[in-house]
Design a protein around this motif. Structure first.
Motif, short mmCIF file in Angstrom:
data_model
loop_
_atom_site.label_atom_id
_atom_site.label_comp_id
_atom_site.label_asym_id
_atom_site.label_seq_id
_atom_site.Cartn_x
_atom_site.Cartn_y
_atom_site.Cartn_z
N GLN A 45 0.81 -1.21 0.00
CA GLN A 45 0.00 0.00 0.00
C GLN A 45 0.85 1.26 0.00
O GLN A 45 2.00 1.26 0.43
CB GLN A 45 -0.91 0.02 1.23
CG GLN A 45 -2.01 -1.01 1.18
CD GLN A 45 -2.93 -0.85 2.39
OE1 GLN A 45 -2.47 -0.64 3.50
NE2 GLN A 45 -4.23 -0.95 2.15
N THR A 46 0.25 2.35 -0.46
CA THR A 46 0.88 3.66 -0.39
C THR A 46 1.22 3.97 1.07
O THR A 46 0.42 3.70 1.96
CB THR A 46 -0.08 4.74 -0.95
OG1 THR A 46 -0.35 4.41 -2.31
CG2 THR A 46 0.50 6.12 -0.83
N LEU A 86 6.09 10.90 -9.23
CA LEU A 86 6.67 9.76 -8.49
C LEU A 86 8.19 9.77 -8.60
O LEU A 86 8.88 9.51 -7.62
CB LEU A 86 6.10 8.44 -9.00
CG LEU A 86 6.56 7.19 -8.24
CD1 LEU A 86 6.25 7.30 -6.75
CD2 LEU A 86 5.92 5.95 -8.84
#
Length: 142
Positions: A45-46, A86
């Protein structure tokens, strides 16, 4: 045993300076001795610490037993990220994580001045973080 004992000392110090008390699950997983030098595919997960995990896993190979990097020449590591945002985030994370090693981290992303990126690459970078299109542009231009 501290979870930092198996980490390159400069990176362990950077983690402590950043307030880390314990590694996340994904960070522990990439450092597991049974993984050795095998490639790893990580999905989490983030906010789970994947970028730091990636940096921790690369350090022994990039530093090759040294405590600090020698002068930067050709890049030792390349991180390809799908988006500019990102890629810039990854660069920022790797900069603080590798700061005590003397690493130079450069980014190559669309929307930024390509000439500045080229100059940074010519000066030398230990780690380059970029997006596929911009990296292809730099490679195509030599």
């Amino acid at each position: 045993m501290s979870s930092f004992e198996t980490i390159v000392p400069a990176l362990a110090e950077a983690l402590q300076n950043r307030g880390y008390v314990e590694l996340t699950a994904v960070q522990k997983a990439v450092l597991a001795p049974e993984l050795g030098v095998a490639d790893a595919l990580v999905s989490a997960q983030t906010g789970s610490g994947k970028t730091v995990a990636f940096g921790l896993a690369l350090a022994p190979s990039l530093l090759d037993g040294a405590e600090r990097f020698a002068d930067a020449g050709a890049p030792l590591g390349l991180v390809v990220a799908p988006t500019r945002e990102l890629a810039l985030q990854v660069r920022r994370e790797l900069e603080w994580l590798y700061a005590l090693t003397g690493a130079t981290v450069a980014s190559c992303v669309g929307g930024m001045d390509m000439r500045s990126e080229r100059r940074a690459l010519e000066r030398g970078a230990h780690i380059v973080v970029g997006t596929p299109g911009r990296l292809r542009d730099h490679i195509g231009r030599g």
